[in-house]
Structures are given as structure tokens and as C-alpha cells.
Motif scaffolding. Structure first.
Motif, PDB file in Angstrom:
ATOM      1  N   ASN A   1       0.835  -1.200   0.000  1.00 51.35           N
ATOM      2  CA  ASN A   1       0.000   0.000   0.000  1.00 51.35           C
ATOM      3  C   ASN A   1       0.873   1.255   0.000  1.00 51.35           C
ATOM      4  O   ASN A   1       0.641   2.200  -0.768  1.00 51.35           O
ATOM      5  CB  ASN A   1      -0.908  -0.032   1.228  1.00 51.35           C
ATOM      6  CG  ASN A   1      -1.602   1.285   1.513  1.00 51.35           C
ATOM      7  OD1 ASN A   1      -1.000   2.197   2.065  1.00 51.35           O
ATOM      8  ND2 ASN A   1      -2.874   1.389   1.170  1.00 51.35           N
TER       9      ASN A   1
ATOM     10  N   THR B   1      -5.167  -2.102  -1.099  1.00 46.56           N
ATOM     11  CA  THR B   1      -5.384  -0.959  -1.997  1.00 46.56           C
ATOM     12  C   THR B   1      -6.745  -0.303  -1.829  1.00 46.56           C
ATOM     13  O   THR B   1      -7.001   0.743  -2.418  1.00 46.56           O
ATOM     14  CB  THR B   1      -5.243  -1.392  -3.476  1.00 46.56           C
ATOM     15  OG1 THR B   1      -6.303  -2.307  -3.809  1.00 46.56           O
ATOM     16  CG2 THR B   1      -3.894  -2.041  -3.735  1.00 46.56           C
ATOM     17  N   TYR B   2      -7.637  -0.919  -1.003  1.00 50.70           N
ATOM     18  CA  TYR B   2      -8.998  -0.390  -0.873  1.00 50.70           C
ATOM     19  C   TYR B   2      -9.282  -0.086   0.590  1.00 50.70           C
ATOM     20  O   TYR B   2      -8.477  -0.434   1.478  1.00 50.70           O
ATOM     21  CB  TYR B   2     -10.000  -1.398  -1.441  1.00 50.70           C
ATOM     22  CG  TYR B   2     -11.334  -0.811  -1.793  1.00 50.70           C
ATOM     23  CD1 TYR B   2     -11.431   0.280  -2.640  1.00 50.70           C
ATOM     24  CD2 TYR B   2     -12.507  -1.358  -1.285  1.00 50.70           C
ATOM     25  CE1 TYR B   2     -12.665   0.822  -2.969  1.00 50.70           C
ATOM     26  CE2 TYR B   2     -13.751  -0.837  -1.616  1.00 50.70           C
ATOM     27  CZ  TYR B   2     -13.821   0.257  -2.448  1.00 50.70           C
ATOM     28  OH  TYR B   2     -15.051   0.789  -2.773  1.00 50.70           O
ATOM     29  N   ASN B   3     -10.418   0.543   0.859  1.00 51.91           N
ATOM     30  CA  ASN B   3     -10.693   1.017   2.219  1.00 51.91           C
ATOM     31  C   ASN B   3     -11.897   0.355   2.888  1.00 51.91           C
ATOM     32  O   ASN B   3     -12.282   0.751   3.994  1.00 51.91           O
ATOM     33  CB  ASN B   3     -10.917   2.537   2.201  1.00 51.91           C
ATOM     34  CG  ASN B   3     -12.127   2.956   1.372  1.00 51.91           C
ATOM     35  OD1 ASN B   3     -12.783   2.119   0.751  1.00 51.91           O
ATOM     36  ND2 ASN B   3     -12.412   4.248   1.351  1.00 51.91           N
TER      37      ASN B   3
ATOM     38  N   MET C   1      -6.860  -0.702   9.654  1.00 51.22           N
ATOM     39  CA  MET C   1      -7.144   0.522   8.902  1.00 51.22           C
ATOM     40  C   MET C   1      -7.726   1.606   9.795  1.00 51.22           C
ATOM     41  O   MET C   1      -7.440   2.794   9.617  1.00 51.22           O
ATOM     42  CB  MET C   1      -8.080   0.225   7.734  1.00 51.22           C
ATOM     43  CG  MET C   1      -7.386  -0.476   6.588  1.00 51.22           C
ATOM     44  SD  MET C   1      -8.286  -0.343   5.033  1.00 51.22           S
ATOM     45  CE  MET C   1      -6.927  -0.596   3.872  1.00 51.22           C
TER      46      MET C   1
ATOM     47  N   ILE D   1      -9.791   7.900   5.148  1.00 54.50           N
ATOM     48  CA  ILE D   1      -9.911   6.649   4.395  1.00 54.50           C
ATOM     49  C   ILE D   1     -10.361   6.884   2.956  1.00 54.50           C
ATOM     50  O   ILE D   1     -10.291   5.971   2.134  1.00 54.50           O
ATOM     51  CB  ILE D   1     -10.864   5.656   5.086  1.00 54.50           C
ATOM     52  CG1 ILE D   1     -12.313   6.121   4.998  1.00 54.50           C
ATOM     53  CG2 ILE D   1     -10.457   5.420   6.534  1.00 54.50           C
ATOM     54  CD1 ILE D   1     -13.313   5.077   5.461  1.00 54.50           C
TER      55      ILE D   1
ATOM     56  N   ALA E   1      -5.910   4.693   0.217  1.00 49.79           N
ATOM     57  CA  ALA E   1      -6.403   3.528  -0.538  1.00 49.79           C
ATOM     58  C   ALA E   1      -6.194   3.814  -2.021  1.00 49.79           C
ATOM     59  O   ALA E   1      -7.042   4.433  -2.658  1.00 49.79           O
ATOM     60  CB  ALA E   1      -7.877   3.268  -0.235  1.00 49.79           C
TER      61      ALA E   1
ATOM     62  N   GLU F   1      -8.658  -6.980  -4.315  1.00 50.93           N
ATOM     63  CA  GLU F   1      -8.347  -5.552  -4.442  1.00 50.93           C
ATOM     64  C   GLU F   1      -6.943  -5.351  -5.013  1.00 50.93           C
ATOM     65  O   GLU F   1      -6.694  -4.385  -5.738  1.00 50.93           O
ATOM     66  CB  GLU F   1      -8.495  -4.820  -3.110  1.00 50.93           C
ATOM     67  CG  GLU F   1      -7.525  -5.231  -2.027  1.00 50.93           C
ATOM     68  CD  GLU F   1      -7.944  -4.687  -0.674  1.00 50.93           C
ATOM     69  OE1 GLU F   1      -7.305  -3.731  -0.202  1.00 50.93           O
ATOM     70  OE2 GLU F   1      -8.905  -5.214  -0.082  1.00 50.93           O
TER      71      GLU F   1
END
Length: 320
Positions: free
Chosen positions: A155, A182-184, A213, A224, A230, A256
Motif C-alpha cells: 500500500n 489498496t482499498y478502504n 485501517m 480513508i 487507498a 483488491e
């Protein structure tokens, strides 16, 4: 070899134990992980200090005994932005240096929750800026530097590449992202099936990812939504470096990571993607005797050296 029913049952039990609130246990976990830290042979390792806003960031430099490649791998460790350190990643970085023949520089960035987003990221960016602006200090040229990170480190590597493009202070030519976050959203309503398929029974649970997170965000829900938090949220993924993404089959972050690879490719980037069969999140920290770890080094070798790579590994460029 596929995961057996007995192994799956054991993983299921261990995964429930891992669902303890990390916000209450992270200090103890840091101590326990530190106790397992192996010593490095000092003749191959030395620490260097990089200044950021009046304080120093430690980077640890690993030079293999047989340095067969003059390039440099700038490494950001995993640990959910909360755990791990350059010390606990000594073995990983030593092995990375040994098996690639490259010098490795590992960054000791600030950890959450004491240092919430974007502090750890800014540490990584400052370290990268120093290395890219003054590559001669490390015996390389700027185009010979590759960003590497696993999990939270993946990340951070992706976010540093985005920041470098946006700020225009240096240019990243290559990055290697190993099962990156890579995502939230890792709730049951996530857009990614791997969060639900792999989020309860394979050691790293979706709940623990969400806890990490939350600590990284420092309680601020606005953070976020940042593409630096992300990277898959970035509206523009053009002008990003040549990228290798490696995901793990039984990882809640699998989809992701692969979605990020496809998004980079749609934006015009050169991307290689490989899904490691039968692998769990975190497998890259296992000893090199494990076949999937050696296969990962083959992937990295191919990415760095192409047809000159000794393994001649055929990369998987289509969706697994």
C-alpha cells in the motif's frame, strides 16, 4: 498442494484467535514479535539516517555477499501500518538481497496509532525522495531503483508512486507490490468477493484488516477516502511505474490487489500480475525452503531481468 480439510480446520481455529481487538493488543504484539527477531550479520548491514522535518528516519541497507546486480530495492515492510519494523523484517530483507543479488534499503517508518495517516506514508516518501534524488550515495542511478512492499508496505509503495507523480519531485520507474492493501472497505458489504471468501478462516481476517485501517486512519473517516490511503480510489492512475503485483489465493486482500493491477493497466501502465496458488496472506515472510516463496523470487527475477532471468518464468498477465 491444496489446503487439506485438517489444515483448513486448524486455520479456522487460529483465525478466530486472531480476531482479538488489535487496538488493545498491538503493544504486546510488537514486543512478542521483537523477541523473535533474528540477528543480522553486521558485516552486511548498516543503518543510515534520513532527515524529515527535523527528525531522523532510519533506513537499513543490506548488501549481499555476492552482489550480482547493481540495482537497489527500496523496501517498505508490512504489519498493517501498526506492527513490524526493520528489525522484524531482517530475515525477509536479507533473503531479498541474497536471492536477487541487489542491494536492499528497508525503511523504518512511523507506526499507527501513535502516528496516524499520513505520517508513516510521509516517512516513506521522504526516504524515497532522498534515495531517488541522491542515488549516488547508494551506488546506483535513479532508474535503477525499484519500490517494493508487502501488504501494508505494498500500500505504501503504491501511495509513494502516486505522490511522486503528483508532487513532481522524483520519478519512480518500477514497483513490486506483494499482496497489497489498496482499498478502504473490508466489511461484509465490500465490493470484493475475497473479503467474504477468505475473510474468516485464513489467519488474516477481514475484521483485523478493518481494525488495522481504523488505527491507521486515527479515527478520522475523511482519511480513508484519500487515494494515498487507498490507492484504488485514485481517479487518475496514469503515469505510474511499471508494476509487478503478486496476490495470494486465500487472502482477503486478493481481489483488491488484482483490481489495482487491472486499473493500472487500463490507465496505460505496464503491469504483470501473478496469483500465488494455495498461498495465505503473509507467506512471503516464510523461510525460502517453501516453494511458494522461491516462486515469488522467480517472479521478481523475471520482472527485474526479463528474458535474462535464470528461471525464465512465464508471467500470468490474464485474470486468474
Amino acid at each position: 498442494m491444496a489446503i487439506s480439510k485438517a489444515m483448513h480446520a486448524a486455520l479456522h481455529t487460529l483465525s478466530y484467535a486472531a480476531n482479538i481487538d488489535v487496538g488493545k493488543t498491538y503493544k504486546v504484539e510488537r514486543v512478542l514479535r521483537g523477541l523473535r527477531t533474528p540477528l543480522s550479520p553486521l558485516y552486511r548491514v548498516w543503518d543510515h539516517q534520513i532527515e524529515r522535518d527535523g527528525r531522523e528516519i532510519t533506513v537499513r541497507i543490506y548488501t549481499p555477499k555476492k552482489q550480482t546486480d547493481n540495482r537497489l530495492l527500496l523496501f517498505f515492510h508490512g504489519g498493517g501500518w501498526v506492527l513490524e519494523s526493520v528489525d522484524t523484517y531482517n530475515t525477509v530483507c536479507r533473503n531479498l538481497a541474497k536471492w536477487t543479488g541487489c542491494r536492499v534499503v528497508s525503511v523504518e517508518y512511523s507506526l499507527a496509532p501513535e502516528h496516524a495517516f499520513p505520517e508513516g506514508l510521509e516517512d516513506c516518501y521522504a526516504a524515497a525522495r532522498e534515495v531517488y534524488r541522491h542515488p549516488e550515495q547508494f551506488g546506483v542511478q535513479s532508474h535503477e531503483i525499484t519500490l517494493v512492499g508487502d501488504s501494508a508496505g505494498g500500500n505504501l509503495a503504491a501511495a509513494v508512486s502516486l505522490m511522486a507523480r503528483d508532487r513532481g519531485e522524483f520519478e519512480v520507474s518500477q514497483q513490486i507490490l506483494i499482496y497489497p492493501a489498496t482499498y478502504n472497505d473490508h466489511s461484509p458489504g465490500s465490493r470484493f468477493a475475497s473479503v467474504r471468501e477468505n475473510g474468516t478462516d485464513y489467519l488474516l481476517t477481514s475484521k483485523r484488516v478493518s481494525d488495522y485501517m481504523a488505527l491507521y486512519a486515527g479515527g478520522d473517516p475523511r482519511r480513508i477516502r484519500s487515494p494515498y490511503f487507498a490507492p484504488l480510489l485514485a481517479e487518475d492512475l496514469s503515469c505510474q511505474p511499471r508494476t509487478l503485483v503478486i496476490t495470494a489465493e486465500f487472502d482477503p486482500l486478493r481481489d483488491e490487489g488484482e483490481a489495482y493491477a487491472y486499473a493500472l493497466r487500463r490507465a496505460g501502465g505496464k503491469v504483470m500480475l501473478y496469483r500465488m496458488p494455495d498461498a495465505l496472506h503473509g507467506y512471503f515472510s516464510l523461510p525460502v525452503r517453501f516453494k511458494l516463496v522461491r516462486r515469488t523470487y522467480d517472479m521478481i527475477d523475471y520482472f527485474l531481468n526479463g528474458e535474462a532471468a535464470s528461471c525464465r518464468t512465464k508471467m500470468q498477465n490474464e485474470k486468474p
